[in-house]
Each structure stands twice: as structure tokens, then as C-alpha cells.
Write an enzyme that holds these catalytic residues in place. Structure first.
Site, PDB file in Angstrom:
ATOM      1  N   ASP A  43       0.939  -1.273  -0.122  1.00 43.80           N
ATOM      2  CA  ASP A  43       0.105  -0.042   0.148  1.00 43.80           C
ATOM      3  C   ASP A  43       1.116   1.152  -0.169  1.00 43.80           C
ATOM      4  O   ASP A  43       1.846   1.273   0.903  1.00 43.80           O
ATOM      5  CB  ASP A  43      -0.849  -0.337   1.120  1.00 43.80           C
TER       6      ASP A  43
ATOM      7  N   GLU B 233      -4.641   2.655  -4.134  1.00 41.63           N
ATOM      8  CA  GLU B 233      -3.205   2.701  -3.959  1.00 41.63           C
ATOM      9  C   GLU B 233      -2.580   1.296  -3.624  1.00 41.63           C
ATOM     10  O   GLU B 233      -1.705   1.290  -2.881  1.00 41.63           O
ATOM     11  CB  GLU B 233      -2.522   3.620  -3.701  1.00 41.63           C
TER      12      GLU B 233
HETATM   13  N1  LIG Z   1      -4.964   9.357  -8.740  1.00 35.87           N
HETATM   14  C1  LIG Z   1      -5.672   8.237  -8.129  1.00 35.87           C
HETATM   15  N2  LIG Z   1      -6.061   8.350  -7.079  1.00 35.87           N
HETATM   16  C2  LIG Z   1      -6.664   7.191  -6.479  1.00 35.87           C
HETATM   17  C3  LIG Z   1      -7.060   6.053  -7.244  1.00 35.87           C
HETATM   18  N3  LIG Z   1      -7.673   5.054  -6.443  1.00 35.87           N
HETATM   19  C4  LIG Z   1      -7.615   5.874  -5.306  1.00 35.87           C
HETATM   20  N4  LIG Z   1      -7.166   6.996  -5.373  1.00 35.87           N
HETATM   21  C5  LIG Z   1      -6.908   7.615  -4.149  1.00 35.87           C
HETATM   22  O1  LIG Z   1      -5.879   7.117  -3.214  1.00 35.87           O
HETATM   23  C6  LIG Z   1      -5.906   7.915  -1.964  1.00 35.87           C
HETATM   24  C7  LIG Z   1      -5.982   6.765  -1.019  1.00 35.87           C
HETATM   25  O2  LIG Z   1      -6.182   7.433   0.338  1.00 35.87           O
HETATM   26  P1  LIG Z   1      -6.274   6.792   1.732  1.00 35.87           P
HETATM   27  O3  LIG Z   1      -6.810   5.412   1.791  1.00 35.87           O
HETATM   28  O4  LIG Z   1      -6.583   7.829   2.718  1.00 35.87           O
HETATM   29  O5  LIG Z   1      -4.637   6.367   2.065  1.00 35.87           O
HETATM   30  P2  LIG Z   1      -3.259   7.004   2.031  1.00 35.87           P
HETATM   31  O6  LIG Z   1      -3.352   8.392   1.885  1.00 35.87           O
HETATM   32  O7  LIG Z   1      -2.401   6.355   1.089  1.00 35.87           O
HETATM   33  O8  LIG Z   1      -3.022   6.904   3.324  1.00 35.87           O
HETATM   34  P3  LIG Z   1      -2.327   5.508   4.046  1.00 35.87           P
HETATM   35  O9  LIG Z   1      -2.675   4.592   3.270  1.00 35.87           O
HETATM   36  O10 LIG Z   1      -2.826   5.510   5.426  1.00 35.87           O
HETATM   37  O11 LIG Z   1      -0.774   5.851   4.041  1.00 35.87           O
HETATM   38  C8  LIG Z   1      -7.496   8.591  -2.095  1.00 35.87           C
HETATM   39  O12 LIG Z   1      -7.194   9.887  -2.236  1.00 35.87           O
HETATM   40  C9  LIG Z   1      -7.985   7.888  -3.530  1.00 35.87           C
HETATM   41  O13 LIG Z   1      -8.841   9.226  -4.007  1.00 35.87           O
HETATM   42  C10 LIG Z   1      -6.847   6.232  -8.654  1.00 35.87           C
HETATM   43  O14 LIG Z   1      -7.181   5.296  -9.632  1.00 35.87           O
HETATM   44  N5  LIG Z   1      -6.155   7.148  -9.220  1.00 35.87           N
END
Ligand SMILES: Nc1nc2c(ncn2[C@@H]2O[C@H](COP(=O)(O)OP(=O)(O)OP(=O)(O)O)[C@@H](O)[C@H]2O)c(=O)[nH]1
Length: 352
Positions: free
Chosen positions: A230, A273
Site C-alpha cells: 500500500d 493505491e
Molecule cells: N489518482 C488516483 N488516485 C486514486 C485512485 N484510486 C484511489 N485513489 C486515491 O488514493 C487515496 C487513498 O487514500 P487513503 O486511503 O486515505 O490512503 P493514503 O493517503 O495512501 O494513506 P495511508 O494508506 O494510510 O498511508 C485517495 O485519495 C483516493 O482518491 C486512482 O485510480 N487514481
């Protein structure tokens, strides 16, 4: 001996035909086939002693040749119309005026229907329908009309040869139609399978495919490791640089992960992610080593986006050994990943 030769010829022609990509076959090939067929007729008519029919075939060959060399490039629709309607008229004239229907030339009309599916563009439905209608009308006319006496009275053997040639052309046309149809179906199937298994952004396997593969791996290769990855604080990347740059970072991450796995291993994007890697024939200690390499390389990697924008990221990894129950293996890796996050991120944890 004869049987072996026939079998070899069959195998050879089959392998040649299977190599030809009919879905990309152009109309030019069709015109070339018409020229070849008309040339064979011209030779036969010369042997049969019918010089007028030889000259008629020559005229037709010249028209096909001009269509191929000049008209096809500038007016493709006219070219297609000529190459489909001229053979119709040609066969009709042979059956009603020159040779009579005994020659079996009307059978060529039947070859044109599957051929129209092969060589017309998909959108030219009206042309195919029109052609099919003409084939129907002309074949029934040439079967019922007899403008007697025929100009050339061929004997039964000569008619037999012409009929055989026509039946051969019909069978060949049907065979090409079948081959083309089954290939298109196969291509579509492959495309659908690819779409169902692939993540569109990173082109990695998706969650569904990953789960399918680990289910298979449980039975085939007992020593497998599962890495759940992750990206850390990925939300910040989106918030700071925008979603588009976030997408670029995800695609670059996928490339970096793919560089660390072997041919038998699998990397997938589970969603957002979150990524996963399955490493086959891998002890837990070796899995930790690989995970640490990935973590280190990822941390050192300079992610680049447009306008000279560059940034660094980190990731956390949870690892488990793939046991007989894949769900519990994933849960253990997930718990290890959670611990890595709780422990401050940018680290690798092996599940107990
Ligand atoms: N650009 C982009 N962003 C994505 C996609 N799928 C998910 N996200 C973003 O990934 C982010 C995940 O955020 P969080 O689940 O809060 O996790 P994080 O910010 O990585 O924090 P931690 O996992 O706790 O370290 C969110 O802002 C989603 O909008 C995608 O396909 N493209």
C-alpha cells in the site's frame, strides 16, 4: 504415395491459410483472387477452343486490373461495387448466353455471398444485402432462363471441369468465411478475457485475476508468498499535484513492481493505491528480502510527471505465506500491512 502427397498438400495449404490474417485482409487480395480465377478460365477456354470466351475473360481481367491499380486507391466504394457486381454479370452472361446453365457457372454466384462478408467493411450492410439479393435474382434467372442455343456447346467433360472449378471456389469462399469468422470470434474472446483480467490504468492483473491465480497456486506450488503493498499517504499526492499526476504515479509504481518479479510470479493492482505480489517457490525469509528491495528501490525512485514535476513516495508491505486457505493468507498479509502502517509506514512486516 498419392495419399501422402494429397495429405501434405492439405496440411501445407491449411498452415498457409491459418497464417493469413483475414481480419486485416484488404479488398486488393479479393481482386487478385478474381484475376487469378479469370486467368484460369481464360486458359481453360483456350484449351476448349473458345477464343471469344478467352477474349471476354481478358477484358474482365483488364477491368479488375484497372480497378486494382487505379480505382481502388481513389474510389474504394466504386472498386468494391465493380468487383462484386462484375462477377455476377459475368456468371449470368455465361449461364444464359454463352455456355448455358449446364456449365455450372451460376455456382460462382454462391461464392460471392460469403466473400462479401469477408471483404466488405462491416458498416457496408446495405451493399451486402444488395449483393445477396442480386445473387438470389441472378441465380434463379440463370437457372430458369435459357437463351438458346448457347454460343459454345461444351461437352459434358468440359462442363464438369468448369462445375468442379466453381464448386471449388464456393467451398474455398465458405472456408475463408469460416476461418475469418472463427478468428474474429477468437480475437474478441481474447480481448474480453484480457479486459476482464486487467487493470486499465496500470495494465497489471486486477483483483479478480490475482485471486484466481493464487487459488491455482495453492494446488500447484505450495511454497508461495503473498505481498500486500500500500502506497503511503497517497492522498497527499492527489491533493498536492492532482488526480492526473496520481494516476501517473500509480502507473510508474506498477512498472517498478513488475521489474522485481520473475516470470512465474504475478503482480496485481487490487484497487486504489493497493497492490499485491505473488512470488512462487519462495521462503518467508526470501520474501522479506524481495520486499525490502522493493521498498528501498521505491523510496529511492524519483517519480516524474509533466512540467519537470518530480517527487518521492514510500510504501508499506505486509507478507504472508500462502497456505491452503487463501483467504486467511490474505487476511494475515493484510494484518501485517496494517501493523506496518501503524508502525510508522515505509516498512515491511512478515505475518506470524
Ligand atoms: N489518482 C488516483 N488516485 C486514486 C485512485 N484510486 C484511489 N485513489 C486515491 O488514493 C487515496 C487513498 O487514500 P487513503 O486511503 O486515505 O490512503 P493514503 O493517503 O495512501 O494513506 P495511508 O494508506 O494510510 O498511508 C485517495 O485519495 C483516493 O482518491 C486512482 O485510480 N487514481
Amino acid at each position: 504415395m498419392l495419399k501422402t502427397m494429397a495429405e501434405t498438400a492439405m496440411l501445407l495449404s491449411k498452415s498457409i491459410l491459418e497464417r493469413i490474417n483475414f481480419s486485416h485482409m484488404t479488398h486488393r487480395v479479393y481482386l487478385l483472387m478474381l484475376i487469378l480465377l479469370s486467368s484460369i478460365h481464360a486458359i481453360l477456354f483456350a484449351i476448349f477452343g473458345a477464343p471469344f470466351l478467352v477474349s471476354l475473360d481478358f477484358v474482365v481481367i483488364i477491368i479488375y486490373g484497372l480497378t486494382l491499380l487505379v480505382i481502388e486507391a481513389r474510389y474504394p466504394l466504386i472498386s468494391r461495387t465493380i468487383s462484386h457486381f462484375l462477377p455476377l454479370l459475368h456468371c449470368f452472361a455465361y449461364c444464359t448466353i454463352f455456355l448455358s446453365r449446364d456449365s455450372g457457372m451460376f455456382l460462382y454466384l454462391l461464392a460471392l455471398v460469403p466473400a462479401s462478408f469477408l471483404f466488405f467493411e462491416r458498416r457496408d450492410y446495405w451493399l451486402r444485402t444488395l449483393l445477396t439479393f442480386f445473387v438470389f435474382v441472378l441465380s434463379s434467372l440463370s437457372l430458369s432462363f435459357r437463351i438458346t442455343p448457347p454460343w459454345y456447346q461444351l461437352d459434358a467433360f468440359q462442363n464438369g471441369i468448369l462445375t468442379t472449378l466453381a464448386v471449388g471456389a464456393v467451398s474455398f469462399s465458405l472456408y475463408l468465411f469460416y476461418l475469418n469468422f472463427s478468428r474474429r470470434l477468437e480475437d474478441k474472446n481474447q480481448e474480453l478475457i484480457y479486459l476482464a483480467q486487467t487493470d486499465s490504468l496500470t495494465k497489471l492483473s486486477n483483483r479478480r485475476h490475482f485471486i484466481e491465480q493464487i487459488k491455482l497456486a495453492i494446488h500447484a506450488k505450495p511454497d508461495c508468498a503473498v505481498l500486500l503493498i500500500d502506497l503511503d499517504h497517497f492522498k497527499n499526492i492527489n491533493d498536492s499535484y492532482g488526480h492526473f499526476v496520481g494516476d501517473i504515479a500509480l502507473a510508474q509504481s506498477a512498472e517498478l513492481f513488475s521489474e522485481h518479479i520473475g516470470n512465474e510470479d504475478l503482480v496485481a493492482r487490487l484497487g486504489g493505491e493497493e497492490f499485491a505480489i505473488m512470488i512462487k517457490n519462495c521462503s518467508p525469509a526470501k520474501a522479506v528480502e524481495v520486499a525490502q528491495q522493493i521498498r528501498g528501490d521505491f523510496e529511492a525512485h524519483k517519480f516524474k510527471a509533466e512540467n519537470d514535476l518530480s517527487f518521492h513516495m514510500t510504501l508499506s508491505i505486509g507478507i504472508s505465506r500462502l497456505g491452503s486457505d487463501y483467504q486467511s493468507s490474505l487476511s494475515r498479509a493484510d494484518r501485517a500491512l496494517y501493523q506496518a502502517k501503524q508502525g510508522g509506514r515505509n516498512q515491511v512486516i512478515l505475518a506470524e
